[in-house]
Scaffold this active site. Structure first.
Site, mmCIF file in Angstrom:
data_model
loop_
_atom_site.group_PDB
_atom_site.id
_atom_site.type_symbol
_atom_site.label_atom_id
_atom_site.label_comp_id
_atom_site.label_asym_id
_atom_site.label_seq_id
_atom_site.Cartn_x
_atom_site.Cartn_y
_atom_site.Cartn_z
ATOM 1 N N ASP A 1 35.169 42.782 38.697
ATOM 2 C CA ASP A 1 36.333 41.955 38.334
ATOM 3 C C ASP A 1 37.040 42.544 37.116
ATOM 4 O O ASP A 1 36.457 42.612 36.038
ATOM 5 C CB ASP A 1 35.845 40.525 38.038
ATOM 6 C CG ASP A 1 36.996 39.548 37.869
ATOM 7 O OD1 ASP A 1 38.118 39.976 37.560
ATOM 8 O OD2 ASP A 1 36.748 38.338 38.028
ATOM 9 N N SER B 1 39.486 31.109 39.148
ATOM 10 C CA SER B 1 40.263 31.857 38.158
ATOM 11 C C SER B 1 40.851 30.900 37.112
ATOM 12 O O SER B 1 40.092 30.246 36.401
ATOM 13 C CB SER B 1 41.323 32.682 38.905
ATOM 14 O OG SER B 1 41.958 33.583 38.050
ATOM 15 N N HIS C 1 38.086 40.330 41.545
ATOM 16 C CA HIS C 1 38.545 38.991 41.144
ATOM 17 C C HIS C 1 38.795 38.115 42.372
ATOM 18 O O HIS C 1 38.731 36.887 42.268
ATOM 19 C CB HIS C 1 39.817 39.118 40.295
ATOM 20 C CG HIS C 1 40.119 37.872 39.519
ATOM 21 N ND1 HIS C 1 39.296 37.394 38.516
ATOM 22 C CD2 HIS C 1 41.143 36.990 39.606
ATOM 23 C CE1 HIS C 1 39.810 36.279 38.015
ATOM 24 N NE2 HIS C 1 40.934 36.007 38.670
HETATM 25 C C1 MLT Z 1 43.713 32.801 33.171
HETATM 26 O O1 MLT Z 1 44.805 33.066 32.725
HETATM 27 O O2 MLT Z 1 43.247 31.659 33.244
HETATM 28 C C2 MLT Z 1 42.896 33.959 33.630
HETATM 29 O O3 MLT Z 1 43.386 35.137 33.075
HETATM 30 C C3 MLT Z 1 42.846 34.071 35.100
HETATM 31 C C4 MLT Z 1 44.209 34.217 35.687
HETATM 32 O O4 MLT Z 1 44.845 33.221 35.925
HETATM 33 O O5 MLT Z 1 44.652 35.342 35.921
#
Ligand code: MLT
Length: 216
Positions: A156, A106, A187
């Site tokens: 996701d 992520s 996700h």
């Molecule tokens: C981010 O902010 O890098 C992406 O949206 C993934 C997350 O951290 O939720």
């Protein structure tokens, strides 16, 4: 927890000759301990280097600032990717490590992608779990031969198909050996991620067509 270098981090030395060195990059709200067990599962005996993101959003560590969900502060992405790259160089010297393969989830996948696109010399490849394209436009960069696995989730709600596909295509256009798999997941990570990452790492340089999407 080690605090001597420029990031709070955990380091576990390799326990097996020939095992890769992994740079573990957690998601939003995680920390340096989060991905250690994942690292041990996908690459038994690997050296593990796991920093904690320095940006704090409502008490949650991250690797760069965002303006809203999925809307990144690109100046901060660039600055933080460079800061992380400097940490990798420091840690390599401190622990005597080769360039690591990043394993990011992520937000950790997004900073790994930014480091690949902006400071490619610090990484030997990457496993990007639920990644997004972290930059508006891909910089001119040479990623020739660097293996990259992208694992996205078909359901996701955060990392959109379009953003992940743009990242896969930017990495491929820069010469990386890209394998992009879409798993029947959201996700969150699943057993299928562990199996796919483990088998890819066991033969990380395997040549695959650039940008191919294989459904599990
Ligand atoms: C981010 O902010 O890098 C992406 O949206 C993934 C997350 O951290 O939720």
């Amino acid at each position: 927890m080690h605090q001597t270098l420029s990031f709070i981090h955990r380091y576990e030395p390799s326990a097996r000759a020939g095992a890769p060195t992994l740079l573990l990059l957690h998601g939003t709200g995680g920390n340096e301990a989060d991905l250690l067990s994942l690292g041990r599962m996908i690459a038994p005996g690997a050296a593990l280097l796991s920093p904690r993101g320095k940006v704090v959003e409502n008490g949650m560590p991250r690797f760069f600032r965002r303006l809203a969900e999925g809307v990144f502060d690109e100046d901060d992405v660039r600055r933080r990717a460079s800061e992380l790259a400097d940490f990798i160089a420091e840690a390599r010297e401190e622990y005597g490590l080769p360039a690591p393969i990043a394993v990011g989830y992520s937000n950790g996948a997004n900073i790994a992608a930014a480091a690949l696109l902006l400071r490619p010399e610090v990484l030997d490849g990457a496993v990007l779990l639920r990644p997004m394209m972290p930059l508006r436009a891909a910089p001119a960069v040479d990623l020739n031969g660097k293996p990259v696995l992208l694992l996205s989730g078909a359901m996701d709600p955060i990392a959109s198909e379009d953003s992940t596909a743009r990242l896969a295509s930017a990495l491929g256009a820069a010469g990386a050996t890209v394998q992009h798999r879409e798993l029947p997941a959201g996700h969150e990570l699943s057993q299928a991620d562990i199996a796919a990452a483990r088998s890819w790492l066991a033969s990380a340089a395997r040549e695959e067509p650039i940008g191919v999407v294989i459904s599990a």
